[in-house]
Design a protein around this motif. Structure first.
Motif, PDB file in Angstrom:
ATOM      1  N   SER A   1      15.096  35.007   3.786  1.00  0.00           N
ATOM      2  CA  SER A   1      15.358  33.562   3.793  1.00  0.00           C
ATOM      3  C   SER A   1      15.191  32.981   2.397  1.00  0.00           C
ATOM      4  O   SER A   1      16.011  32.194   1.933  1.00  0.00           O
ATOM      5  CB  SER A   1      14.399  32.837   4.727  1.00  0.00           C
ATOM      6  N   GLN A   2      14.098  33.398   1.736  1.00  0.00           N
ATOM      7  CA  GLN A   2      13.856  32.962   0.359  1.00  0.00           C
ATOM      8  C   GLN A   2      15.065  33.260  -0.530  1.00  0.00           C
ATOM      9  O   GLN A   2      15.379  32.512  -1.432  1.00  0.00           O
ATOM     10  CB  GLN A   2      12.670  33.740  -0.244  1.00  0.00           C
TER      11      GLN A   2
ATOM     12  N   ARG B   1      24.409  41.596   1.183  1.00  0.00           N
ATOM     13  CA  ARG B   1      25.369  40.558   0.839  1.00  0.00           C
ATOM     14  C   ARG B   1      24.580  39.283   0.584  1.00  0.00           C
ATOM     15  O   ARG B   1      23.757  38.894   1.405  1.00  0.00           O
ATOM     16  CB  ARG B   1      26.370  40.342   1.971  1.00  0.00           C
TER      17      ARG B   1
ATOM     18  N   ALA C   1      11.883  39.251   6.988  1.00  0.00           N
ATOM     19  CA  ALA C   1      12.869  38.193   7.280  1.00  0.00           C
ATOM     20  C   ALA C   1      12.594  36.954   6.424  1.00  0.00           C
ATOM     21  O   ALA C   1      13.522  36.293   5.964  1.00  0.00           O
ATOM     22  CB  ALA C   1      12.833  37.836   8.761  1.00  0.00           C
ATOM     23  N   ARG C   2      11.308  36.660   6.199  1.00  0.00           N
ATOM     24  CA  ARG C   2      10.991  35.488   5.370  1.00  0.00           C
ATOM     25  C   ARG C   2      11.453  35.690   3.932  1.00  0.00           C
ATOM     26  O   ARG C   2      11.932  34.763   3.282  1.00  0.00           O
ATOM     27  CB  ARG C   2       9.493  35.198   5.409  1.00  0.00           C
TER      28      ARG C   2
ATOM     29  N   TYR D   1      25.198  29.832  -7.489  1.00  0.00           N
ATOM     30  CA  TYR D   1      25.085  28.895  -6.371  1.00  0.00           C
ATOM     31  C   TYR D   1      23.679  28.880  -5.791  1.00  0.00           C
ATOM     32  O   TYR D   1      23.436  28.251  -4.762  1.00  0.00           O
ATOM     33  CB  TYR D   1      26.110  29.250  -5.288  1.00  0.00           C
TER      34      TYR D   1
ATOM     35  N   GLN E   1       8.419  42.665  10.494  1.00  0.00           N
ATOM     36  CA  GLN E   1       9.791  42.158  10.482  1.00  0.00           C
ATOM     37  C   GLN E   1       9.816  40.727   9.982  1.00  0.00           C
ATOM     38  O   GLN E   1      10.742  40.316   9.293  1.00  0.00           O
ATOM     39  CB  GLN E   1      10.297  42.108  11.914  1.00  0.00           C
ATOM     40  N   THR E   2       8.818  39.962  10.403  1.00  0.00           N
ATOM     41  CA  THR E   2       8.763  38.554  10.025  1.00  0.00           C
ATOM     42  C   THR E   2       8.601  38.407   8.521  1.00  0.00           C
ATOM     43  O   THR E   2       9.270  37.582   7.890  1.00  0.00           O
ATOM     44  CB  THR E   2       7.595  37.879  10.754  1.00  0.00           C
TER      45      THR E   2
ATOM     46  N   LYS F   1      32.146  34.118  -4.033  1.00  0.00           N
ATOM     47  CA  LYS F   1      30.923  33.360  -4.298  1.00  0.00           C
ATOM     48  C   LYS F   1      29.690  34.183  -3.933  1.00  0.00           C
ATOM     49  O   LYS F   1      28.573  33.801  -4.226  1.00  0.00           O
ATOM     50  CB  LYS F   1      30.935  32.063  -3.499  1.00  0.00           C
ATOM     51  N   SER F   2      29.933  35.299  -3.247  1.00  0.00           N
ATOM     52  CA  SER F   2      28.798  36.163  -2.925  1.00  0.00           C
ATOM     53  C   SER F   2      28.987  37.535  -3.567  1.00  0.00           C
ATOM     54  O   SER F   2      30.092  37.899  -3.949  1.00  0.00           O
ATOM     55  CB  SER F   2      28.639  36.287  -1.409  1.00  0.00           C
TER      56      SER F   2
ATOM     57  N   ILE G   1      24.493  35.369  -2.011  1.00  0.00           N
ATOM     58  CA  ILE G   1      25.328  34.507  -2.853  1.00  0.00           C
ATOM     59  C   ILE G   1      24.984  34.709  -4.328  1.00  0.00           C
ATOM     60  O   ILE G   1      23.905  35.167  -4.702  1.00  0.00           O
ATOM     61  CB  ILE G   1      25.253  33.024  -2.448  1.00  0.00           C
TER      62      ILE G   1
ATOM     63  N   TYR H   1      18.051  32.958  -0.102  1.00  0.00           N
ATOM     64  CA  TYR H   1      19.219  32.203   0.374  1.00  0.00           C
ATOM     65  C   TYR H   1      19.962  32.920   1.503  1.00  0.00           C
ATOM     66  O   TYR H   1      21.173  33.052   1.482  1.00  0.00           O
ATOM     67  CB  TYR H   1      20.178  31.898  -0.781  1.00  0.00           C
ATOM     68  N   GLY H   2      19.180  33.403   2.473  1.00  0.00           N
ATOM     69  CA  GLY H   2      19.811  34.026   3.632  1.00  0.00           C
ATOM     70  C   GLY H   2      20.536  35.311   3.296  1.00  0.00           C
ATOM     71  O   GLY H   2      21.534  35.645   3.952  1.00  0.00           O
TER      72      GLY H   2
END
Lengths: 417, 433
Positions: free
Chosen positions: A65-66, A90, A61-62, A96, A57-58, A20-21, A92, A68-69
């Motif tokens: 997150s956008q 890595r 990192a954001r 999905y 870094q923030t 799935k990833s 998804i 999907y992690g």
């Protein structure tokens, strides 16, 4: 699917709907030297920290997150004598998440590789200083892991003093002071323009589209020099031993043998099976006789290093059992050399190795890694199951006879000290 | 056999409760090579006080019995189950937590035979005084090895602060002294009490046909006789529910390169069982993310000031009867670390508000990482927590996660973060003499 993007830059796409990833690996490889190791390690840290578009870094990192992690980061390692800086992603599948996630991850990879936070021929100074300090702390803290510490000490004893194998892939403290925000820039440029690059994309993806996307990276051609990835050193006539005392509970007794059989050689699978019989599986002689029958150790195992022609044994024992453990370990090695293992054990070790291999095909990262190694060595992937099946007891005895004890490291845990 | 189809994620789970009470769940993955099976007993290291099935009186068994049982289950009168798996080419293992003991195998061949071996060795005990004696050496080494691990010491140091009079602060393996008191009789009476099919579940993920697999297991179980006995109520009660016993601060000197520090938060409110409990757990995890993950401003500020580095991590653990969170880092500024973390925790309401714009993003990242876990048979099966969360699986978790709103976080923060439950533990380098 195989596609050469330019000289020295290759792309493999493994299309599969098993997962799935998806997985993307971009490997930068160059012969390891005493000068490039620490610099490349720190460079890897800087590349995954920030870019022009995502200057903190923030911010980076954001963006992850956008997506999907998505897990996108760099790491360093060693493939034999080759030093590798690797970017791994890595994330998804679009199915999905949303149409275009794959594209957005490729955009981010491009940004991280081609748009690092360099201005006026210098990495961003505060970022550089912080990452250098963090790498220093990380290297220092490694010694707190006593199992790791003992393995490092053993490698120091085993490898020749001037060998590049003395330098871990993540670098040395002593080199860090010489690095600065300016002199790391040429290291970056060198890596982007001269390293051999191998990209592996694995997942349920549109192959043509992926090729087109990586073509847009416009990698420059680079020559691929003939380089022996296997590390060789002459066997020494004498065994080097070092004992050390520390105030800890559990003692560590580690041994290093030369085993001049390499990954790309016909005897490789015999060496893998031999290691499985000696200490590489829970069925092995070391595990059964040192750990189980005599309760001497919590762990007792062997590891075969097929790119450097070495086999190591590591045990965790009580210091009062040192003599007994030392004798027992020697006896297990001699037993394998003498062919003192049952046909049943040989069968079970093979089954276990085959099981491990087939199970590894259920982990996307392992499949990508196998592809990478096979490309770097320019040899097709073996029919592993058949090769393991074909190993005979005679071949196991033969490779075991090549084992030559070279170094012993003993960390004597004594709480009274 | 019940079928639960999760169309959105192309997965189906089959489950069935057998006549003897064993719950079996199967998630087929036909394009995988491997099959992973895990048999879990609802019994762990903190379950030490109970009335055994054949007794009248409350007894307290020595610390480390659950883990000791786990080690000894493999050994039989004339063979070792480990070898049987070996003969089949399967990898096997086992582990013990505070509240569960699990036995597992992973194989790409002989799934049916491996399942029989798994069920047989866990359901047919054999302990002798001789083998029990020998195991004490092996487990003693295991305990000592962990004693040298500073991260392990930090974690159990914190548990000692949060639960100073409860069994959670003791190493799951027990102590060298406590395991010395274990006898074959201790093992039998504990085994008979808790190792009953109705107190176990079997979760299988991989290349199997669900109906056929269920049949195999039912056949295996039919051949065995189990006495109908009630599983003893574990007499686990917290020493002090109000948390007045929490030790606010302790320090340990150890042979480490850099100081390590941990802030812990013990949850003081009782948690609802079932799905509500799962929602609470996922909610606390999201709360911790919104306060501390690398997408929020707190993180960048602490990182850039050198108060945390890449070793910073945080976690929330929720098991039967207790729950707590912890935050740790290697740092040269241990006092500032503790002050900053506690400051953020105690102003959680304002912090959530300040980071509200990140909520959807953070939730989406957690969702993506959970979907990625569906690629791992081990993750799917190991995450199953049985009765604790009302028999929900990873796919149910995804649905519950999607239902959590930022309003939930304000409520959860108020319940979970109470000053009485906060504690600090640190490890500093030993001064050489």
């Amino acid at each position: 699917m195989y596609f050469q993007l330019t000289d020295g830059v290759e792309l493999h796409i493994i299309k599969t709907s098993q997962f799935k990833s998806n997985q993307i690996v971009v490997n930068f490889g160059t012969p390891q030297t005493s000068a490039n190791t620490t610099a490349r390690s720190l460079l890897g840290d800087l590349l995954e920290t920030s870019t022009h578009k995502y200057p903190t870094q923030t911010a980076l990192a954001r963006q992850l997150s956008q997506l999907y992690g998505a897990d996108v980061g760099t790491g360093v390692g060693r493939i034999g004598t080759l030093h590798s800086v690797r970017l791994k992603a890595r994330f998804i599948n679009d199915r999905y998440s949303y149409d275009g996630l794959l594209d957005n991850v490729i955009d981010l990879i491009h940004e991280m590789l081609f748009n690092p936070l360099i201005d006026n021929e210098s990495f961003d100074e505060p970022t550089f200083n912080l990452q250098r300090a963090n790498l220093r702390s990380a290297i220092q803290s490694l010694d707190d892991d006593k199992q790791y510490y003992a393995e490092t000490q053993l490698r120091k004893l085993y490898f020749d003093d001037d060998s590049i194998m003395q330098i871990p892939s993540f670098g040395r403290l002593a080199d860090l002071d010489q690095l600065n925000a300016e002199n790391l820039v040429p290291v970056y440029r060198q890596m982007i323009t001269s390293d051999r690059i191998n990209i592996v994309v694995l997942g349920d993806v549109d192959e043509r589209h992926v090729v087109d996307r990586f073509k847009e990276f416009n990698f420059t051609p680079r020559p691929v020099a003939d380089h022996d990835m296997m590390y060789h050193q002459d066997a020494r006539p004498d065994v080097t031993q070092k004992d050390e005392i520390q105030a800890i509970n559990q003692s560590k007794l580690n041994l290093a043998y030369q085993l001049p059989v390499y990954f790309n050689e016909p005897d490789y699978y015999a060496a893998v099976v031999m290691n499985g019989i000696l200490g590489g599986t829970p069925l092995s002689k070391l595990f059964v006789n040192v750990r189980e029958k005599e309760s001497l150790a919590y762990y007792a195992s062997s590891r075969y290093h097929s790119f450097s022609g070495m086999l190591s044994i590591q045990t965790g024992i009580q210091n009062t059992n040192y003599e007994r453990a030392r004798v027992l370990i020697g006896q297990q090695v001699e037993a394998v050399k003498a062919g003192e293992f049952t046909a049943e054990l040989l069968r079970e070790v093979k089954d276990s190795l085959i099981n491990q291999f087939q199970a590894s095909l259920d982990v996307a990262g392992n499949i990508a890694e196998r592809q990478l190694i096979s490309t770097l060595l320019d040899r097709p992937a073996d029919d592993v199951v058949q090769k393991i099946e074909d190993v005979t007891a005679t071949q196991v005895m033969h490779v075991a006879s090549l084992l030559e004890l070279q170094a012993i490291y003993y960390l004597n845990g004594d709480l009274t000290k | 056999m019940n079928e639960h189809h999760y169309a959105k994620y192309d997965e189906t789970i089959y489950d069935q409760k057998l006549d003897n009470g064993l719950l079996v769940q199967v998630l087929p993955k036909r394009n995988f090579h491997k099959t992973y099976a895990i048999l879990t007993v609802d019994f762990g290291s903190i379950d030490r006080t109970f009335i055994p099935v054949n007794g009248q009186e409350l007894i307290t068994v020595p610390d480390g019995v659950a883990h000791f049982l786990e080690h000894k289950m493999f050994e039989k009168i004339d063979h070792d189950a480990f070898d049987l798996f070996g003969e089949l080419g399967a990898d096997s293992n086992a582990f013990t937590s505070f509240t569960q003991t699990s036995y597992l195998f992973s194989t790409t061949q002989h799934v049916h035979e491996s399942l029989d071996v798994l069920l047989d060795f866990v359901e047919q005990p054999y302990f002798s005084s001789q083998t029990v004696q020998k195991e004490k050496g092996i487990i003693g080494q295991e305990i000592k090895m962990y004693d040298d691990d500073p991260n392990w010491r930090l974690y159990f140091g914190m548990l000692g602060n949060l639960y100073p009079h409860d069994p959670m602060h003791i190493d799951i393996a027990g102590t060298v002294e406590s395991i010395d008191q274990i006898t074959a009789d201790t093992l039998y009476s504990t085994y008979d009490s808790f190792y009953q099919p109705a107190n176990m579940n079997l979760f299988i993920v991989g290349n199997v046909d669900p109906a056929e697999t269920m049949e195999w297991i039912a056949d295996n179980q039919k051949q065995k006789h189990f006495d109908q006995v009630t599983i003893p109520e574990v007499q686990f009660e917290l020493n002090d529910e109000t948390g007045q016993d929490v030790i606010p601060f302790r320090t340990l000197e150890m042979d480490v390169t850099r100081p390590k520090v941990m802030v812990g938060v013990r949850g003081l409110e009782p948690i609802s069982a079932g799905q509500a409990g799962l929602k609470y757990r996922l909610g606390v995890e999201l709360l911790l993310d919104i306060l501390f993950d690398d997408t929020v401003d707190n993180y960048l500020r602490l990182y850039n000031n050198g108060i945390i580095d890449d070793s910073f991590s945080y976690n929330f653990e929720m098991q039967r009867g207790f729950h707590f969170a912890y935050f740790s880092s290697d740092t040269d500024h241990i006092e500032r670390f503790a002050d900053e973390i506690i400051g953020i925790l105690e102003s959680a309401q304002q912090q959530i508000e300040a980071a509200a714009s990140q909520f959807n993003n953070i939730k989406r990242a957690v969702l993506g990482r959970m979907i990625a876990l569906l690629d791992s048979p081990e993750a799917i099966a190991n995450r199953y927590a049985g009765k604790l969360f009302g028999a929900t699986n990873l796919l149910d978790e995804i649905t519950v996660l999607e239902s959590i709103t930022i309003e939930d976080l304000y409520v959860i923060a108020r319940e979970f973060i109470q000053s009485q439950g906060i504690s600090v533990y640190q490890i500093v380098p030993r001064h050489s003499n």
